[in-house]
Write a protein that holds these residues in place. Structure first.
Motif, PDB file in Angstrom:
ATOM      1  N   HIS A  49       0.811  -1.216   0.000  1.00  0.00           N
ATOM      2  CA  HIS A  49       0.000   0.000   0.000  1.00  0.00           C
ATOM      3  C   HIS A  49       0.845   1.268   0.000  1.00  0.00           C
ATOM      4  O   HIS A  49       0.303   2.368   0.117  1.00  0.00           O
ATOM      5  CB  HIS A  49      -0.947   0.005   1.198  1.00  0.00           C
TER       6      HIS A  49
ATOM      7  N   HIS B  88      -1.406  -0.631  -3.809  1.00  0.00           N
ATOM      8  CA  HIS B  88      -2.869  -0.623  -3.777  1.00  0.00           C
ATOM      9  C   HIS B  88      -3.268   0.576  -2.919  1.00  0.00           C
ATOM     10  O   HIS B  88      -3.207   0.517  -1.691  1.00  0.00           O
ATOM     11  CB  HIS B  88      -3.370  -1.931  -3.181  1.00  0.00           C
TER      12      HIS B  88
ATOM     13  N   THR C 121      -5.398   2.414  -1.090  1.00  0.00           N
ATOM     14  CA  THR C 121      -6.683   2.422  -0.412  1.00  0.00           C
ATOM     15  C   THR C 121      -6.891   3.672   0.430  1.00  0.00           C
ATOM     16  O   THR C 121      -8.013   3.955   0.857  1.00  0.00           O
ATOM     17  CB  THR C 121      -6.811   1.187   0.489  1.00  0.00           C
TER      18      THR C 121
ATOM     19  N   GLY D 200      -7.818   2.496  -5.269  1.00  0.00           N
ATOM     20  CA  GLY D 200      -8.744   1.988  -4.271  1.00  0.00           C
ATOM     21  C   GLY D 200     -10.177   2.377  -4.588  1.00  0.00           C
ATOM     22  O   GLY D 200     -10.457   3.536  -4.916  1.00  0.00           O
TER      23      GLY D 200
ATOM     24  N   ARG E  25     -14.343   1.699  -3.173  1.00  0.00           N
ATOM     25  CA  ARG E  25     -15.233   1.130  -2.167  1.00  0.00           C
ATOM     26  C   ARG E  25     -16.487   1.987  -2.063  1.00  0.00           C
ATOM     27  O   ARG E  25     -16.489   3.160  -2.445  1.00  0.00           O
ATOM     28  CB  ARG E  25     -14.547   1.049  -0.806  1.00  0.00           C
TER      29      ARG E  25
ATOM     30  N   THR F 225     -11.411  -2.587  -2.775  1.00  0.00           N
ATOM     31  CA  THR F 225     -10.727  -2.911  -1.533  1.00  0.00           C
ATOM     32  C   THR F 225     -11.083  -4.300  -1.007  1.00  0.00           C
ATOM     33  O   THR F 225     -10.263  -4.939  -0.353  1.00  0.00           O
ATOM     34  CB  THR F 225     -11.034  -1.854  -0.459  1.00  0.00           C
TER      35      THR F 225
ATOM     36  N   TRP G 167     -16.352  -4.386   1.397  1.00  0.00           N
ATOM     37  CA  TRP G 167     -16.313  -2.927   1.293  1.00  0.00           C
ATOM     38  C   TRP G 167     -16.853  -2.412  -0.050  1.00  0.00           C
ATOM     39  O   TRP G 167     -16.856  -1.215  -0.287  1.00  0.00           O
ATOM     40  CB  TRP G 167     -14.884  -2.432   1.472  1.00  0.00           C
TER      41      TRP G 167
ATOM     42  N   MET H 149      -7.534  -6.960  -5.461  1.00  0.00           N
ATOM     43  CA  MET H 149      -8.367  -6.721  -4.281  1.00  0.00           C
ATOM     44  C   MET H 149      -8.094  -7.746  -3.180  1.00  0.00           C
ATOM     45  O   MET H 149      -7.541  -8.817  -3.416  1.00  0.00           O
ATOM     46  CB  MET H 149      -9.847  -6.705  -4.633  1.00  0.00           C
ATOM     47  N   HIS H 150      -8.505  -7.391  -1.956  1.00  0.00           N
ATOM     48  CA  HIS H 150      -8.375  -8.275  -0.812  1.00  0.00           C
ATOM     49  C   HIS H 150      -9.503  -9.310  -0.811  1.00  0.00           C
ATOM     50  O   HIS H 150     -10.610  -9.023  -1.262  1.00  0.00           O
ATOM     51  CB  HIS H 150      -8.460  -7.494   0.503  1.00  0.00           C
TER      52      HIS H 150
END
Length: 481
Positions: free
Chosen positions: A58, A111, A113, A144, A146, A208, A212, A234-235
């Protein structure tokens, strides 16, 4: 053309250890590889190997523990990061990318976010890209995205009702949702790509995580990715609480849901997957998606240990990420390779391909997931991205000849790193960044934070109450929603 000689080399997809060799580089690529075993060419005792790729990060400027985030599970750790005030994005990125280079990485995923927000997003990305160029690393930037669950995985109305008015204002100030619609968020990424054409970076969609992002947003991203070919990062299933939330909201299976909406594809990289089940790993493998594992980060944040052995067994493409949280919070990718190999090797005398698999995860699979498709395995025609290790320091006792790969997996850290070369240009020499004064960058950054921390004093005051109620939300309510 430049000429480089080494005492030993790890080359090719099998990472076979070879004797003395020389590499000739022309226009950022390896023009020729030659054995020098039978020559008297002068060479320092260096082991050359493909440069590492950080497949999930990140770009955090400093250690998050310095901001009171140590030892917290992800669900409160993420919220605690809001105490970090905004600072110059160029200086912040120089610090993150400089440490990555000194840890052995030539390519990094950022990433984003949590943008700094001092500029328009496209201008901030330009500054981040300039930082990557000045440091000398290859940059992939995931925007990011969301649009739900800013505080907890669900409605936080009952939680905030228990807080004092000042604490509720803090929640509103720091944990509100973006105002753009899903379609607008997708268009922003595509417009940014057009605006940044010619800038040295690979731009990706960065939702994200499913918890989210609304169904509408994920479907918009899936459609846009299919049309343009742009990769998605993405996570997924990082913590037990995300697992429980997913099982409640997607009884058909969260990975099956991603497949149904068209997001599960070879263009997708999923960070973590700590709590993925065997059948989900099989679906990920079948779709050709990549998993970026982040072992040290998962340990720091009490998320668990990812089933990497099962990932390999089911045929998943596995990459290695640092996630801004290496074991010693120092971005040491060499130690991360070793930690993964130690944790995920089969016990006893089993047939063990763990070392080769881990080196593949940290190099070629990571590069591919970042969108850098040209190989860098020290073969003729490959991109000239490599690192060297000081064999004298690696075998400091010097009692007998010891296999260099054994030493690499037994003790190699960033302190054994000698050089990092990206596209034929050396950016690290004797373990230190050549392109910028990294310690000066860090000092400048610390001064920025010291002068700006007062801006988040309201959050620091409200934090104990917020943390208490968020922890209670997960401890007392998850699993029964």
């Amino acid at each position: 053309m430049s000429h480089h000689t080494f005492a030993a080399a790890l080359r090719g997809s099998a990472f076979q250890l070879e004797g003395p060799c020389s590499l000739q580089v022309r226009d950022g690529r390896i023009a020729e590889v030659m054995s020098t075993a039978h020559t008297t060419a002068t060479r320092e005792k260096r082991l050359v190997m493909p440069a590492l790729a950080n497949a999930h990060d990140h770009g955090r400027p400093l250690s998050t523990s310095s901001f009171g985030a140590a030892g917290k599970p992800l669900e409160t750790w993420l919220l605690r990061l809001a105490v970090m005030p905004s600072v110059d994005p160029y200086v912040a990125a120089c610090a993150a990318f400089g440490r990555a280079a000194e840890g052995g990485c030539a390519a990094v995923m950022m990433h984003c976010t949590r943008p700094q927000g001092l500029d328009s997003l496209v201008d901030e990305v330009r500054k981040v890209a300039q930082a990557a160029q000045d440091v000398g690393i290859r940059l992939t930037f995931a925007v990011g995205m969301r649009d739900r669950n800013p505080l907890v995985y669900g409605d936080h109305g009952a939680l905030t009702a228990q807080l004092k008015q000042e604490e509720q204002h803090v929640i509103q100030r720091y944990f509100s949702l973006p105002s753009m619609t899903p379609a607008e968020q997708v268009r922003q990424v595509e417009a940014m790509a057009a605006s940044l054409e010619g800038v040295a970076l690979n731009l990706q969609f960065g939702p994200t995580g499913v918890q989210w992002c609304s169904d509408e947003l994920l479907r918009e991203i899936a459609d846009a990715s299919a049309q343009s070919g742009r990769r998605v990062h993405m996570h997924l299933l990082e913590t037990r609480y995300q697992r429980e939330w997913a099982d409640h909201h997607f009884p058909q299976g969260i990975v099956r849901y991603l497949a149904d909406i068209g997001l599960l594809s070879p263009r997708l990289t999923l960070a973590h997957c700590v709590w993925a089940r065997p059948e989900e790993l099989e679906q990920i493998a079948s779709a050709g998606a990549t998993i970026a594992v982040n072992t040290s980060s998962n340990l720091h944040l009490r998320s668990g240990i990812a089933p990497v052995g099962n990932m390999w067994q089911t045929g998943c493409k596995v990459a290695m990420g640092i996630d801004g949280c290496a074991l010693d919070e120092d971005d040491d990718a060499l130690r991360e390779v070793r930690l993964n190999a130690l944790l995920h090797a089969p016990p006893g005398f089993s047939d063990d391909a763990t070392r080769q698999r881990m080196l593949t995860a940290a190099t070629s699979v990571g590069r591919m997931s970042l969108g850098w498709e040209h190989p860098a395995l020290l073969e003729q025609g490959d991109v000239a991205d490599w690192i060297t290790l000081d064999l004298d320091r690696l075998n400091g006792d010097d009692l007998m000849k010891v296999d260099s790969v054994d030493l690499l997996f037994a003790r190699a850290t960033r302190r054994h790193l000698d050089s990092v070369v990206v596209s034929g240009k050396q950016i690290v020499e004797r373990g230190k960044l050549m392109t910028l004064d990294l310690e000066q960058v860090h000092e400048e950054l610390r001064d920025m934070y010291r002068h700006a921390l007062h801006q988040r004093a309201d959050l620091q005051r409200a934090w104990p109450a917020i943390e208490h109620h968020v922890a209670a939300y997960y401890r007392d309510r998850m699993g029964c929603c």
